[in-house]
Design a protein around this motif. Sequence first.
Motif, PDB file in Angstrom:
ATOM      1  N   THR A 384     -17.181  -4.167  41.471  1.00 42.83           N
ATOM      2  CA  THR A 384     -16.011  -3.769  40.681  1.00 42.83           C
ATOM      3  C   THR A 384     -14.748  -4.192  41.423  1.00 42.83           C
ATOM      4  O   THR A 384     -14.800  -4.603  42.586  1.00 42.83           O
ATOM      5  CB  THR A 384     -15.935  -2.236  40.480  1.00 42.83           C
ATOM      6  OG1 THR A 384     -15.478  -1.645  41.694  1.00 42.83           O
ATOM      7  CG2 THR A 384     -17.268  -1.642  40.102  1.00 42.83           C
ATOM      8  N   ASN A 385     -13.615  -4.017  40.752  1.00 41.78           N
ATOM      9  CA  ASN A 385     -12.327  -4.210  41.425  1.00 41.78           C
ATOM     10  C   ASN A 385     -11.703  -2.864  41.759  1.00 41.78           C
ATOM     11  O   ASN A 385     -10.537  -2.795  42.117  1.00 41.78           O
ATOM     12  CB  ASN A 385     -11.388  -5.042  40.539  1.00 41.78           C
ATOM     13  CG  ASN A 385     -11.808  -6.503  40.517  1.00 41.78           C
ATOM     14  OD1 ASN A 385     -12.310  -7.015  41.532  1.00 41.78           O
ATOM     15  ND2 ASN A 385     -11.643  -7.161  39.392  1.00 41.78           N
ATOM     16  N   GLN A 386     -12.505  -1.777  41.599  1.00 45.71           N
ATOM     17  CA  GLN A 386     -12.014  -0.465  42.014  1.00 45.71           C
ATOM     18  C   GLN A 386     -11.949  -0.449  43.541  1.00 45.71           C
ATOM     19  O   GLN A 386     -12.888  -0.891  44.202  1.00 45.71           O
ATOM     20  CB  GLN A 386     -12.971   0.643  41.554  1.00 45.71           C
ATOM     21  CG  GLN A 386     -12.636   1.226  40.212  1.00 45.71           C
ATOM     22  CD  GLN A 386     -13.251   0.445  39.073  1.00 45.71           C
ATOM     23  OE1 GLN A 386     -12.599  -0.420  38.513  1.00 45.71           O
ATOM     24  NE2 GLN A 386     -14.500   0.714  38.745  1.00 45.71           N
ATOM     25  N   ARG A 387     -10.863   0.114  44.073  1.00 44.85           N
ATOM     26  CA  ARG A 387     -10.696   0.093  45.532  1.00 44.85           C
ATOM     27  C   ARG A 387     -10.193   1.429  46.056  1.00 44.85           C
ATOM     28  O   ARG A 387      -9.583   2.207  45.312  1.00 44.85           O
ATOM     29  CB  ARG A 387      -9.655  -0.966  45.929  1.00 44.85           C
ATOM     30  CG  ARG A 387     -10.124  -2.399  45.754  1.00 44.85           C
ATOM     31  CD  ARG A 387     -11.227  -2.754  46.750  1.00 44.85           C
ATOM     32  NE  ARG A 387     -11.650  -4.130  46.657  1.00 44.85           N
ATOM     33  CZ  ARG A 387     -12.603  -4.583  45.843  1.00 44.85           C
ATOM     34  NH1 ARG A 387     -13.226  -3.759  45.026  1.00 44.85           N
ATOM     35  NH2 ARG A 387     -12.934  -5.858  45.843  1.00 44.85           N
ATOM     36  N   THR A 402      -8.759  -9.283  38.541  1.00 38.39           N
ATOM     37  CA  THR A 402      -9.260 -10.292  37.606  1.00 38.39           C
ATOM     38  C   THR A 402      -8.113 -10.686  36.684  1.00 38.39           C
ATOM     39  O   THR A 402      -7.418  -9.779  36.196  1.00 38.39           O
ATOM     40  CB  THR A 402     -10.402  -9.712  36.756  1.00 38.39           C
ATOM     41  OG1 THR A 402     -11.477  -9.336  37.610  1.00 38.39           O
ATOM     42  CG2 THR A 402     -10.902 -10.717  35.737  1.00 38.39           C
ATOM     43  N   PRO A 403      -7.818 -11.925  36.422  1.00 38.34           N
ATOM     44  CA  PRO A 403      -8.529 -13.089  36.960  1.00 38.34           C
ATOM     45  C   PRO A 403      -8.022 -13.436  38.345  1.00 38.34           C
ATOM     46  O   PRO A 403      -6.917 -13.045  38.716  1.00 38.34           O
ATOM     47  CB  PRO A 403      -8.156 -14.180  35.955  1.00 38.34           C
ATOM     48  CG  PRO A 403      -6.805 -13.769  35.443  1.00 38.34           C
ATOM     49  CD  PRO A 403      -6.785 -12.265  35.458  1.00 38.34           C
ATOM     50  N   ASN A 404      -8.851 -14.096  39.119  1.00 39.57           N
ATOM     51  CA  ASN A 404      -8.388 -14.594  40.409  1.00 39.57           C
ATOM     52  C   ASN A 404      -8.955 -15.977  40.637  1.00 39.57           C
ATOM     53  O   ASN A 404      -9.998 -16.333  40.066  1.00 39.57           O
ATOM     54  CB  ASN A 404      -8.785 -13.634  41.534  1.00 39.57           C
ATOM     55  CG  ASN A 404     -10.260 -13.697  41.842  1.00 39.57           C
ATOM     56  OD1 ASN A 404     -10.754 -14.695  42.357  1.00 39.57           O
ATOM     57  ND2 ASN A 404     -11.003 -12.633  41.521  1.00 39.57           N
ATOM     58  N   SER A 405      -8.258 -16.722  41.492  1.00 41.22           N
ATOM     59  CA  SER A 405      -8.820 -18.008  41.934  1.00 41.22           C
ATOM     60  C   SER A 405      -9.085 -17.951  43.423  1.00 41.22           C
ATOM     61  O   SER A 405     -10.023 -18.551  43.932  1.00 41.22           O
ATOM     62  CB  SER A 405      -7.855 -19.154  41.616  1.00 41.22           C
ATOM     63  OG  SER A 405      -6.677 -19.009  42.390  1.00 41.22           O
ATOM     64  N   VAL A 406      -8.301 -17.053  44.116  1.00 38.62           N
ATOM     65  CA  VAL A 406      -8.424 -16.955  45.573  1.00 38.62           C
ATOM     66  C   VAL A 406      -9.825 -16.488  45.967  1.00 38.62           C
ATOM     67  O   VAL A 406     -10.423 -16.945  46.929  1.00 38.62           O
ATOM     68  CB  VAL A 406      -7.359 -15.972  46.122  1.00 38.62           C
ATOM     69  CG1 VAL A 406      -7.478 -15.823  47.621  1.00 38.62           C
ATOM     70  CG2 VAL A 406      -5.961 -16.435  45.737  1.00 38.62           C
ATOM     71  N   GLY A 407     -10.351 -15.594  45.182  1.00 40.07           N
ATOM     72  CA  GLY A 407     -11.688 -15.076  45.511  1.00 40.07           C
ATOM     73  C   GLY A 407     -12.778 -15.821  44.778  1.00 40.07           C
ATOM     74  O   GLY A 407     -13.867 -15.260  44.560  1.00 40.07           O
ATOM     75  N   VAL A 412     -17.410 -12.417  38.419  1.00 43.61           N
ATOM     76  CA  VAL A 412     -17.215 -13.105  37.140  1.00 43.61           C
ATOM     77  C   VAL A 412     -17.462 -12.136  35.998  1.00 43.61           C
ATOM     78  O   VAL A 412     -18.090 -11.089  36.180  1.00 43.61           O
ATOM     79  CB  VAL A 412     -18.165 -14.315  37.002  1.00 43.61           C
ATOM     80  CG1 VAL A 412     -17.866 -15.350  38.066  1.00 43.61           C
ATOM     81  CG2 VAL A 412     -19.620 -13.856  37.064  1.00 43.61           C
ATOM     82  N   ILE A 413     -16.961 -12.458  34.843  1.00 41.02           N
ATOM     83  CA  ILE A 413     -17.184 -11.605  33.673  1.00 41.02           C
ATOM     84  C   ILE A 413     -18.372 -12.174  32.898  1.00 41.02           C
ATOM     85  O   ILE A 413     -18.414 -13.368  32.600  1.00 41.02           O
ATOM     86  CB  ILE A 413     -15.935 -11.584  32.757  1.00 41.02           C
ATOM     87  CG1 ILE A 413     -14.691 -11.158  33.558  1.00 41.02           C
ATOM     88  CG2 ILE A 413     -16.149 -10.680  31.544  1.00 41.02           C
ATOM     89  CD1 ILE A 413     -14.758  -9.755  34.130  1.00 41.02           C
ATOM     90  N   ALA A 414     -19.332 -11.278  32.600  1.00 43.34           N
ATOM     91  CA  ALA A 414     -20.523 -11.737  31.884  1.00 43.34           C
ATOM     92  C   ALA A 414     -20.130 -12.209  30.502  1.00 43.34           C
ATOM     93  O   ALA A 414     -19.216 -11.652  29.884  1.00 43.34           O
ATOM     94  CB  ALA A 414     -21.525 -10.597  31.766  1.00 43.34           C
TER      95      ALA A 414
END
Length: 698
Positions: A384-387, A402-407, A412-414
């Motif tokens: 998740t992106n929960q932190r 999300t979205p990111n390019s750095v990571g 990814v999204i299904a």
Amino acid sequence: MTDHKQRQREAYRAADPAEGPLTTDQGVVVDHTDDSLTAGERGPTLMEDFHFREKLTHFDHERIPERVVHARGAGAYGYFEPYESCAEFTRAAFLQDPSVRTPVFVRFSTVQGPRGSADTVRDVRGFATKFYTSQGNFDLVGNNMPVFFIQDGIKFPDFVHALKPEPHNEIPTGASAHDTLWDFASLQPETTHMMMWLMSDRAIPRSYRMMQGFGVHTFRFVAADGHGTFVKFHWKPKLGVHSLVWDEAQECGGRDPDFNRRDLWDAIEAGEYPEYELGVQLVPEEDEFAFDFDLLDATKLIPEERVPVRPVGRMVLDRNPENFFAETEQVAFHLGNAVPGIDFTNDPLLQARLFSYLDTQLIRLGGPNFAQLPVNRPVVPVRTNQRDGYHQTAIHTGTSYTPNSVGGGCPVIAGADGYAFSHYAERVDGATIRRRSPSFDDHYTQAALFWHSMSDWERRHIVDAFRFELGRVTSVAVRERMAGNLAEVDHDLSAAVAEGIGVPVPPHPGAQPPRTASPALSIANLRGDGSVRTRQVAALVCDGVDAQALTQVREELAAAGAVVEALAAHDGKVTGSDGNGYVVDRALPTVASVLYDAVLLPGGPVGTPKLAGEDAPMRFLRGAYRHGKAIGALGSGVGMVVALGPQGLRVSSEYGSVCSDQGVVTATATGPASEEFTREFLQAIAAHRHWGRPATRC
Ligand code: HDE
């Protein structure tokens, strides 16, 4: 990863190892934990004693808020396996392959009482199951009754405030027999159906292993092709549905407040794994309006005669938790824990629960990271992106958006290729209103269905329960109003209750709901597999006990799965008629008949006549008789039954004959018991209770 990071991770994983010396929370080994650091032997305690301060601080914070409702519970692990694929109706993975076992954790509970309250109170029982599936966790958070008190979740705080102890003195604990609950119920007729269930024997289960479970709401199955089917979930216990007697339940609360919790624990420890069949009632979407009630109304059930329960799998509970707090207390159920293939409906009670369970865990478990606790953790990877947040135990790396390019775009999204959860696309339109649908209006037809489905003894118990509960209500107006509600269900019922609580019989309302019955609602028809497995039998023994009879019947009962314990006036041993010593399992003063399902009186010419003259064994026997439990008496043991003075009960009088009447099985012969005796006694135990017993003289 650097060596340092690797070591840190390993150290983290190895936290709380079983072996090695005592340390502080920081891993510092301590040399002493029994005396605090003081200045001199009799001097003041020093602030620098970090071990003392850490130990006390942690202790001071050991408790977490208990659940607002369902605080008292007991849990167990196990597995679920489907009988066959349900792919026709749902794409839920755990319902596809009979060779795949899905791990589960189940928590049973009472509703009203606090964590330390007694188990055997009159109450609904929670039956919450967490399935750790290959698609993530699915929680089926049900009860042991198929309907609920209210129709819309916005009324839940009102209902619970009325149900909970009175606010000024916090009385009564774990009980529903008080003014505020019945005040609410009498003013809120939608509670009537559930109140009938609450007054029935379902509210005092003999065991968590012997009660049904229900998802209550109408849920929705969704198949791979996207089509939906309404579904109601049912759990059916293999051992059948059995209950206590109210008088017994009350005594049990004092003798063993942990009665149901202990029963579950002991059965699992003994390898007698509780088993339940999962069944579903399926209603095609096109039949949504085919019923004379609304499928979205949680105060209604679908009669099984109308839509049969289709068995889809079985659940076995085979492991006790290691640590009550870590597992049973910290387990966090949530109706919103759904998996692809299972979806919701617009039942307004269900919708409210979708909010409440997540919300409650935040306060109970102190922050948003409770899903990381071992008992709540899914068995599939979590990305998740929960932190951050309180009690974060994961060491996240990388990006968190999300979205990111750095990571690298992760996670990814299904795609919409069927394996992700996608909400059922139900068409909804309507104006914003605060109004109950008129299709929820009928509060009495199903209450009457329940009443007319009961056996005679179940009806007697329901009337007695209403008399008990309302008899404890101090407000006469509430008593009268409640009798008035019951008249809408069945006038005879209200008359019987009114008479007991000293209020006028309400006027006949004229029309009464149809007198139809649903046999599946009566526990008289839910006896299970008829076995005596795990039934507790007390053998009352003393010096001179008939050794042959005791040993033989004990072995035969044990072979059938019953648990026989020898009880005597004292611990240690008694000397049998053969001169040998026989171990006493428990001393009579430490137990009571309410803790057993049946009594065996093995006889013996010397001792038994003496037992019949003693208070404790006769009190024990009288209790078992009064609560309708099976009694098996051999030889002089028959004299103990006769000493009770049961008026008109048939007992064996001819030497060698076996007589079975109302679950009292007697045989006057001495020595080994006949096959007929054992057979009849086993049947009497399996029947659970015998309601037609004549009164005794003493
Ligand atoms: Fe619950 N219920 N409930 N309930 N319920 C809770 O969640 C709630 C309802 C049930 O062993 C709470 O974690 C609302 C029906 C069980 O941990 C809370 C409404 C049914 C358990 C909550 C309902 C249930 C809970 C308290 C009306 C049967 C124990 C602690 C909309 C189908 C789960 C917690 C366990 C627990 C709210 C109605 C069953 C406060 C708002 C209907 C078995 O969130």
